[in-house]
Motif scaffolding. Structure first.
Motif, PDB file in Angstrom:
ATOM      1  N   UNK A  41       0.828  -1.202   0.000  1.00  0.00           N
ATOM      2  CA  UNK A  41       0.000   0.000   0.000  1.00  0.00           C
ATOM      3  C   UNK A  41       0.859   1.247   0.000  1.00  0.00           C
ATOM      4  N   UNK A  42       0.187   2.405  -0.056  1.00  0.00           N
ATOM      5  CA  UNK A  42       0.953   3.645  -0.128  1.00  0.00           C
ATOM      6  C   UNK A  42       0.317   4.794   0.627  1.00  0.00           C
ATOM      7  N   UNK A  43      -0.676   4.531   1.447  1.00  0.00           N
ATOM      8  CA  UNK A  43      -1.308   5.607   2.197  1.00  0.00           C
ATOM      9  C   UNK A  43      -2.226   6.437   1.325  1.00  0.00           C
ATOM     10  N   UNK A  44      -3.050   5.790   0.531  1.00  0.00           N
ATOM     11  CA  UNK A  44      -3.900   6.476  -0.448  1.00  0.00           C
ATOM     12  C   UNK A  44      -4.939   7.395   0.175  1.00  0.00           C
ATOM     13  N   UNK A  45      -5.176   7.249   1.462  1.00  0.00           N
ATOM     14  CA  UNK A  45      -6.179   8.105   2.111  1.00  0.00           C
ATOM     15  C   UNK A  45      -5.631   9.491   2.419  1.00  0.00           C
ATOM     16  N   UNK A  46      -4.352   9.705   2.109  1.00  0.00           N
ATOM     17  CA  UNK A  46      -3.731  10.991   2.396  1.00  0.00           C
ATOM     18  C   UNK A  46      -2.949  10.958   3.693  1.00  0.00           C
ATOM     19  N   UNK A  47      -3.152   9.916   4.455  1.00  0.00           N
ATOM     20  CA  UNK A  47      -2.367   9.705   5.670  1.00  0.00           C
ATOM     21  C   UNK A  47      -1.851   8.282   5.614  1.00  0.00           C
ATOM     22  N   UNK A  48      -0.878   7.999   6.430  1.00  0.00           N
ATOM     23  CA  UNK A  48      -0.373   6.635   6.483  1.00  0.00           C
ATOM     24  C   UNK A  48       0.782   6.412   5.540  1.00  0.00           C
ATOM     25  N   UNK A  49       0.856   5.208   5.030  1.00  0.00           N
ATOM     26  CA  UNK A  49       1.991   4.842   4.208  1.00  0.00           C
ATOM     27  C   UNK A  49       3.169   4.391   5.038  1.00  0.00           C
ATOM     28  N   UNK A  50       2.947   4.188   6.346  1.00  0.00           N
ATOM     29  CA  UNK A  50       4.042   3.811   7.230  1.00  0.00           C
ATOM     30  C   UNK A  50       4.637   2.452   6.879  1.00  0.00           C
ATOM     31  N   UNK A  51       3.788   1.521   6.463  1.00  0.00           N
ATOM     32  CA  UNK A  51       4.308   0.196   6.083  1.00  0.00           C
ATOM     33  C   UNK A  51       5.226   0.349   4.881  1.00  0.00           C
ATOM     34  N   UNK A  52       4.818   1.118   3.909  1.00  0.00           N
ATOM     35  CA  UNK A  52       5.639   1.354   2.713  1.00  0.00           C
ATOM     36  C   UNK A  52       7.006   1.922   3.104  1.00  0.00           C
ATOM     37  N   UNK A  53       7.004   2.910   3.968  1.00  0.00           N
ATOM     38  CA  UNK A  53       8.264   3.541   4.383  1.00  0.00           C
ATOM     39  C   UNK A  53       9.149   2.576   5.163  1.00  0.00           C
ATOM     40  N   UNK A  54       8.559   1.825   6.086  1.00  0.00           N
ATOM     41  CA  UNK A  54       9.322   0.873   6.888  1.00  0.00           C
ATOM     42  C   UNK A  54       9.915  -0.239   6.023  1.00  0.00           C
ATOM     43  N   UNK A  55       9.095  -0.750   5.100  1.00  0.00           N
ATOM     44  CA  UNK A  55       9.555  -1.789   4.173  1.00  0.00           C
ATOM     45  C   UNK A  55      10.702  -1.255   3.321  1.00  0.00           C
ATOM     46  N   UNK A  56      10.554  -0.043   2.816  1.00  0.00           N
ATOM     47  CA  UNK A  56      11.602   0.555   1.989  1.00  0.00           C
ATOM     48  C   UNK A  56      12.922   0.687   2.724  1.00  0.00           C
ATOM     49  N   UNK A  57      12.866   1.143   3.977  1.00  0.00           N
ATOM     50  CA  UNK A  57      14.102   1.265   4.772  1.00  0.00           C
ATOM     51  C   UNK A  57      14.761  -0.093   4.992  1.00  0.00           C
ATOM     52  N   UNK A  58      13.951  -1.083   5.344  1.00  0.00           N
ATOM     53  CA  UNK A  58      14.492  -2.426   5.594  1.00  0.00           C
ATOM     54  C   UNK A  58      15.109  -3.015   4.322  1.00  0.00           C
ATOM     55  N   UNK A  59      14.441  -2.817   3.177  1.00  0.00           N
ATOM     56  CA  UNK A  59      14.958  -3.359   1.918  1.00  0.00           C
ATOM     57  C   UNK A  59      16.251  -2.673   1.500  1.00  0.00           C
ATOM     58  N   UNK A  60      16.342  -1.369   1.699  1.00  0.00           N
ATOM     59  CA  UNK A  60      17.581  -0.661   1.361  1.00  0.00           C
ATOM     60  C   UNK A  60      18.741  -1.167   2.223  1.00  0.00           C
ATOM     61  N   UNK A  61      18.467  -1.438   3.475  1.00  0.00           N
ATOM     62  CA  UNK A  61      19.497  -1.988   4.371  1.00  0.00           C
ATOM     63  C   UNK A  61      19.929  -3.377   3.887  1.00  0.00           C
ATOM     64  N   UNK A  62      18.970  -4.194   3.504  1.00  0.00           N
ATOM     65  CA  UNK A  62      19.289  -5.529   2.988  1.00  0.00           C
ATOM     66  C   UNK A  62      20.119  -5.434   1.710  1.00  0.00           C
ATOM     67  N   UNK A  63      19.794  -4.467   0.868  1.00  0.00           N
ATOM     68  CA  UNK A  63      20.555  -4.283  -0.372  1.00  0.00           C
ATOM     69  C   UNK A  63      21.989  -3.855  -0.053  1.00  0.00           C
ATOM     70  N   UNK A  64      22.145  -2.946   0.889  1.00  0.00           N
ATOM     71  CA  UNK A  64      23.490  -2.504   1.292  1.00  0.00           C
ATOM     72  C   UNK A  64      24.345  -3.660   1.792  1.00  0.00           C
ATOM     73  N   UNK A  65      23.691  -4.625   2.453  1.00  0.00           N
ATOM     74  CA  UNK A  65      24.412  -5.781   2.986  1.00  0.00           C
ATOM     75  C   UNK A  65      24.542  -6.918   1.979  1.00  0.00           C
ATOM     76  N   UNK A  66      24.076  -6.709   0.754  1.00  0.00           N
ATOM     77  CA  UNK A  66      24.217  -7.714  -0.285  1.00  0.00           C
ATOM     78  C   UNK A  66      23.233  -8.869  -0.182  1.00  0.00           C
ATOM     79  N   UNK A  67      22.186  -8.703   0.608  1.00  0.00           N
ATOM     80  CA  UNK A  67      21.195  -9.766   0.780  1.00  0.00           C
ATOM     81  C   UNK A  67      20.221  -9.835  -0.383  1.00  0.00           C
ATOM     82  N   UNK A  68      20.043  -8.721  -1.080  1.00  0.00           N
ATOM     83  CA  UNK A  68      19.195  -8.682  -2.258  1.00  0.00           C
ATOM     84  C   UNK A  68      19.901  -7.867  -3.338  1.00  0.00           C
ATOM     85  N   UNK A  69      19.582  -8.171  -4.586  1.00  0.00           N
ATOM     86  CA  UNK A  69      20.258  -7.504  -5.703  1.00  0.00           C
ATOM     87  C   UNK A  69      19.526  -6.250  -6.171  1.00  0.00           C
ATOM     88  N   UNK A  70      18.206  -6.319  -6.270  1.00  0.00           N
ATOM     89  CA  UNK A  70      17.416  -5.199  -6.767  1.00  0.00           C
ATOM     90  C   UNK A  70      16.259  -4.905  -5.824  1.00  0.00           C
TER      91      UNK A  70
END
Length: 112
Positions: A41-70
């Motif tokens: 999801x992306x917080x389409x109601x104009x509020x929220x989107x916290x899951x999207x942001x949290x997931x994005x941060x975690x995935x970027x960290x995993x990418x930095x550590x070489x756990x995922x490629x893209x």
């Protein structure tokens, strides 16, 4: 194709969704999947989107550590994006993926 993981199902808290993502990514990798599509999801109601942001941060960290490629966010999941294009050259079958080119901010594509 991509395995789909719905992180919104059951209306979880941000932490529950993040833990589910980590668990499901591990299971997908162990099962031999090369990539997944996360629905967050992306917080389409104009509020929220916290899951999207949290997931994005975690995935970027995993990418930095070489756990995922893209990590390709839904709004970038199109042929004009360099990472998407690189992945499509590796896996041409992904050109048939239903969200490709739709600029869907509620998903993220992850490739191991």
């Amino acid at each position: 194709m991509l395995k789909t993981i719905n992180l919104e199902e059951g209306f979880p808290t941000v932490e529950q969704a993040r833990q589910k993502m980590l668990r499901e990514l591990d299971l997908a990798r162990r099962a031999g999947h090369k990539g997944v599509k996360l629905i967050h999801g992306y917080g389409s109601s104009g509020v929220g989107g916290e899951i999207r942001l949290s997931v994005g941060r975690a995935l970027q960290e995993m990418k930095r550590h070489g756990e995922i490629a893209f990590v390709i966010y839904g709004e970038n999941w199109g042929i004009s994006d360099p990472d998407t294009w690189a992945l499509l050259k590796l896996r041409p079958s992904l050109k048939k993926e239903e969200d490709l080119g739709r600029k869907n901010r509620g998903i993220t594509v992850v490739w191991f």
